[in-house]
Design a protein around this motif. Structure first.
Motif, short mmCIF file in Angstrom:
data_model
loop_
_atom_site.label_atom_id
_atom_site.label_comp_id
_atom_site.label_asym_id
_atom_site.label_seq_id
_atom_site.Cartn_x
_atom_site.Cartn_y
_atom_site.Cartn_z
N SER A 339 -9.97 5.83 13.08
CA SER A 339 -9.44 4.26 13.60
C SER A 339 -7.94 4.29 14.05
N GLY A 340 -7.21 5.45 14.08
CA GLY A 340 -5.82 5.80 14.80
C GLY A 340 -4.81 4.74 14.29
N ASN A 341 -4.84 4.51 12.95
CA ASN A 341 -3.92 3.83 12.42
C ASN A 341 -3.04 4.43 11.21
N ILE A 342 -1.73 4.13 11.20
CA ILE A 342 -0.93 4.92 10.19
C ILE A 342 -0.21 3.73 9.34
N VAL A 343 -0.81 3.83 7.93
CA VAL A 343 -0.41 2.85 6.99
C VAL A 343 0.68 3.23 5.95
N VAL A 344 1.70 2.37 5.62
CA VAL A 344 2.70 2.52 4.85
C VAL A 344 2.55 1.86 3.44
N PHE A 345 2.55 2.61 2.47
CA PHE A 345 2.52 1.98 1.09
C PHE A 345 3.66 2.32 0.32
N LYS A 346 4.13 1.41 -0.60
CA LYS A 346 5.14 1.48 -1.58
C LYS A 346 4.38 1.80 -2.69
N ARG A 347 5.24 2.76 -3.49
CA ARG A 347 4.58 3.20 -4.81
C ARG A 347 5.26 2.66 -5.95
N ASN A 348 4.55 2.33 -6.90
CA ASN A 348 5.27 1.71 -8.26
C ASN A 348 5.30 2.98 -9.17
N PRO A 349 6.79 3.49 -9.33
CA PRO A 349 7.19 4.43 -9.97
C PRO A 349 6.51 4.55 -11.58
N LYS A 350 6.29 3.43 -11.92
CA LYS A 350 5.92 3.21 -13.33
C LYS A 350 4.32 3.43 -13.62
N THR A 351 3.79 2.64 -12.65
CA THR A 351 2.05 2.70 -12.95
C THR A 351 1.33 3.74 -11.82
N GLY A 352 2.28 4.31 -10.81
CA GLY A 352 1.70 5.13 -9.89
C GLY A 352 0.78 4.40 -8.70
N LEU A 353 0.54 2.87 -8.97
CA LEU A 353 0.00 2.49 -7.90
C LEU A 353 0.51 2.22 -6.69
N LEU A 354 -0.38 1.77 -5.59
CA LEU A 354 0.13 1.73 -4.26
C LEU A 354 0.09 0.25 -3.88
N LYS A 355 1.01 -0.40 -2.95
CA LYS A 355 0.61 -1.53 -2.33
C LYS A 355 1.25 -1.30 -0.98
N LYS A 356 0.28 -1.78 0.24
CA LYS A 356 0.63 -1.61 1.59
C LYS A 356 1.92 -2.59 1.93
N VAL A 357 2.78 -2.03 2.63
CA VAL A 357 3.92 -2.87 3.10
C VAL A 357 4.22 -2.41 4.49
N GLY A 358 5.14 -2.94 5.07
CA GLY A 358 5.98 -2.73 6.34
C GLY A 358 4.92 -3.01 7.51
N ASN A 359 5.04 -2.30 8.69
CA ASN A 359 4.27 -2.64 9.83
C ASN A 359 3.26 -1.54 10.09
#
Length: 379
Positions: A339-359
């Motif tokens: 798909s040719g896309n780059i995705v940035v995630f922010k990592r929760n240091p306590k749970t380890g889970l990821l959330k999509k952020v940025g452009n």
């Protein structure tokens, strides 16, 4: 304020005004179009996760895998990947002050289809893995970042039991041990993790060890390998089996203690597990599944090294080949080839889970990402 505190505060102010650190993101791709930028460099905003492009290079064929030198001055790439009767490794100089990436030189990779490149912590050695021909090559590096000709090249011919994919060796990565005194080579074609002692002071640094390889499960297809920050455990992602094997590590030897699925229970066949990394705090492990799932499997890591799956995160794209964690562990960036896309995630240091952020950034056939925090001198 007493004199000592005043001097310390003044010194801190001077250092802050002269030097600053920025985080840079380096992207490689499968690209045969000489007019397109097959390597691109972005700056990562470490507050909101946005990416801002600062440099790129053209006339480079298929820079499929990248690595950054320890000092951040040089970028090395597997080039001419997936090119019949070819294969090379290339070097580039990165200058964050003038926002440039300049080609320096290239050398033959010593085998067809180079797929992984690593640099020794002393910045004097480069090692690359060649997938199609099943070999490893060692190159000296000069002080100006240029790659010298191969000083050591070792080929393998043994395979395993899969009639189509394991007719011969396919070395998929070359990973240094935590102390950089051993080199591990996961071999997808042979179902082995090969090992050599690495003596940085010898002209030919690879020497055989009493245990030259660790045998994996049959049809596992070992691909990439990551060591725990505590240096006691190693984790190998197995592409064909869709699994991760956990090993106790000591002095160049691996002893398997656990094996878990990378994929979810709903997937029964057609696995294509790819990349694996551990958070800097050593509490969580991340691994990518391509094809039917296109996600990042998230595991917690117990004190004894064992893994426990705690969830999956979509990569919002197709075929996540390589991902990277920044040095602080705050961000994870994934590349989706198809798909040719780059995705940035922010990592929760306590749970380890990821959330999509940025452009979200687009780059055709993007195949690799590396993140490096670099100190630069202010203008």
């Amino acid at each position: 304020m007493n004199l000592k505190k005043h001097i310390f505060a003044l010194s801190l102010l001077i250092c802050t005004s002269v030097f600053s650190q920025h985080t840079y993101v380096f992207l490689g791709s499968y690209n045969t179009d000489k007019t397109a930028e097959s390597i691109q460099v972005y700056q990562l905003d470490t507050v909101n996760g946005n990416l801002s492009k600062i440099a790129g290079v053209k006339n480079i064929t298929n820079p499929s895998y990248l690595t950054v030198s320890p000092n951040g001055k040089y970028l090395y790439a597997c080039t001419d990947t997936k090119t019949p009767n070819a294969g090379s490794v290339s070097s580039f100089e990165f200058n964050p002050e003038d926002k440039s990436l300049t080609f320096l030189n290239k050398q033959t990779s010593g085998g067809e289809n180079p797929v992984y490149v690593s640099v020794h912590k002393n910045g004097k050695w480069l090692v690359n893995a060649n997938y199609t021909e099943g070999s490893v090559s060692v190159h000296p590096l000069s002080e100006n970042g240029r790659i010298d000709s191969i000083t050591q090249n070792i080929h393998y011919t043994d395979g395993s039991i899969h009639k189509e994919r394991q007719t011969r060796s396919h070395v998929h990565s070359a990973v240094f041990s935590p102390e950089f005194d051993y080199l591990f080579l996961p071999d997808l074609g042979a179902d082995k993790i090969r090992c050599y002692a690495f003596n940085e002071n010898q002209k030919q640094p690879l020497t055989e060890t009493p245990v030259p390889f660790t045998k994996t499960d049959l049809e596992a297809g070992p691909r990439h390998f990551s060591f725990h920050p505590n240096k006691k455990y190693g984790y190998c992602i197995e592409e064909m089996a869709g699994s991760i094997s956990v090993y106790e590590y000591k002095n160049g030897t691996l002893q398997k203690i656990q094996r878990v699925n990378t994929h979810s229970d709903k997937i029964k066949e057609g696995f294509a597990s790819s990349d694996i990394h551990i958070s800097p705090d050593g509490k969580f492990l991340y691994a990518t599944n391509r094809g039917k799932e296109n996600n990042i499997a998230i595991f917690s890591i117990a004190e004894n090294g064992f893994l426990k799956n705690i969830g999956y995160q979509s990569t919002f794209g197709d075929h996540p080949r390589i991902f990277a964690l920044d040095e602080t562990g705050k961000f994870l960036i994934a590349t989706n080839v198809n798909s040719g896309n780059i995705v940035v995630f922010k990592r929760n240091p306590k749970t380890g889970l990821l959330k999509k952020v940025g452009n979200e950034i687009l780059m055709e056939n993007v195949s690799c990402v590396q993140i490096k925090r670099i100190k630069l001198k202010n203008a």
